[in-house]
Design an enzyme around this catalytic site. Sequence first.
Site, short mmCIF file in Angstrom:
data_model
loop_
_atom_site.label_atom_id
_atom_site.label_comp_id
_atom_site.label_asym_id
_atom_site.label_seq_id
_atom_site.Cartn_x
_atom_site.Cartn_y
_atom_site.Cartn_z
CG ASP A 80 -0.25 -0.01 2.57
OD1 ASP A 80 0.99 -0.10 2.60
OD2 ASP A 80 -0.95 0.06 3.59
CD GLU A 81 5.65 1.52 3.05
OE1 GLU A 81 6.52 2.30 2.65
OE2 GLU A 81 5.74 0.88 4.11
CE1 TYR A 110 9.52 -2.34 -0.19
CE2 TYR A 110 7.96 -0.87 0.89
CZ TYR A 110 8.28 -2.12 0.37
OH TYR A 110 7.34 -3.13 0.40
#
Length: 354
Positions: free
Chosen positions: A133-134, A158
Site C-alpha cells: 500500500d506504500e 522503497y
Amino acid sequence: MIFVTGGCGFIGSNFILQWFENCNEELLNIDKLTYAGNPENLSSTQANPLYKFVKMDITSADDLKMLFLKHKPRAVVHFAAESHVDRSISGPFEFIHTNIIGTFQLLEETRRYWGQLDANYQKNFRFLHVSTDEVFGSLTAEEPAFSEKTAYAPNSPYSASKASSDHLVRAYFHTYKLPTVTSNCSNNYGSYQFPEKLIPLCILNALQNKNLTIYGDGTNVRDWLYVTDHCHALRLILEKGRPGETYNVGGLNEMKNIEVVDALCKILDDLRPRKDGKSYLELKTFVRDRPGHDQRYAINADKIMHELDWKPQESFATGLSKTVNWYLQNENWIANVTSGAYQEWIQKNYGDRT
Ligand code: NAD
Ligand code: DAU
C-alpha cells in the site's frame, strides 16, 4: 508446479507453509538468501518431496531462463524484494536493483516462457505480483482509505521502487497480454518477521530491556494485517483474481504506532513480567523521525472482500498475542538472525538517533 520468489523471507515463508497445509502441488522457491532470507523458516517443509529450493538472484536472466525451461510452472508468485523502508533511505541501490531490475528480468523470462505455451496453458497461467500500500503515498486523518483507483504517490526509495515494479507488471499485461495480477497490501505482522520491523524489533528490545524506539511523536498510522490472512488472500487472488486487475488487501485495523507499542508492552507485562516489577511501557523512547515518514496508510479492501469473498480471520488482539508468543517460544531463531550483520544495522540506524 508454481514458482515462488523470495520464499525464505517473512511473508514468503508463511505463504509456503500455508501452501503445503492446503495444496498438493509442487512449489519451487527461488531466493537469493539476503540478510532477510532464512531457510530455517522452512525447516518443516524440507522433507516434503513437493518442495524445491534454489538459491538464485532474480536479476539473473540466464538462470531464470533455465529454471522456466526445466520446471514449466503454471504460475509465478513474486515476493522477492528489498522490503525495509529505513534501509532504502540509507542505501537505495539494492532496492532499485532487486525491486525494479529484478522484477523486470522476471517478467521478461516469464513472458518468453509463457509465449511458447499453447493457448489453453497461456490462458490459465498467472503472474502474481505481491506489492504494498506504500505505493499510494500518505493520507491525512480525514482522507478516505486507499482504493484500487487511488493514484500512485510513493515517498521513499522503497515505495518508489515497488511502484516502478507495479507499473512494469501493469505494462506487461497491457502490452503483451501476460496474465498478471497485483496485490497491494498493508503492514503485515506475525511469526518469522525479521526484527528490523516495528513489532518484532520492539518485542526483542523489550526482552533485552532496551529502549523501544518510536519515530517522531508516534502518531503515524498503519493498517495491521496478520500474515496468514495476507497469505490466504494471495492464494485466493492466484486462483480467482482477474488478469490485469489489482487487489488491495488490508486488516481493517488502523492504529497509531504508539498504540501498537502500548499493546505489545501490555501483552509482555502479562506473559513475561520484568524482573524489577516495572512495566515495559517505561522503555518507550521517542527518537528522531524517519525522513519523509508517511503519516497514515489505510486500505479499502471492499474489492477483494466482495469479489473473492476474503476477510481477515485474526483480530489485532489475537494476532498480536500469537505473534508475541511465537517470539517468546523461538529463542534459537532469534539468536540465529540477530548475530553479526544485524547488530551493525541496529548501530547504523539507531546509534545517533536519540
Ligand atoms: P522480506 O524482506 O522478509 O523477504 C524478502 C525475501 O526476498 C528474502 O527471502 C530475500 O532473501 C529475498 N530476496 C531479496 N532480494 C532477492 C533477489 N535479488 N533475488 C531473489 N531473492 C531475493 O520481505 P517480506 O516482508 O516478506 O515482503 C515480501 C514481499 O511483500 C515484498 O515484495 C514486499 O514489498 C511485499 N509486502 C510486504 C509487506 C510487509 O508488511 N512486510 C506488506 C505488503 C507487501
Ligand atoms: O505498508 C506496507 C509496508 O509495511 C511494507 O510494504 C513494507 O515492506 C514493511 O516494511 C512495512 O513498512 P513500514 O515502514 O510501515 O514498517 P516498519 O515496521 O518499518 O514501521 C512501521 C511504523 O513504525 C512506521 O510508521 C515507522 C515506525 N517505526 C518503525 C521502526 C522500525 C518506529 O516508530 N520505530 C522503529 O524503530
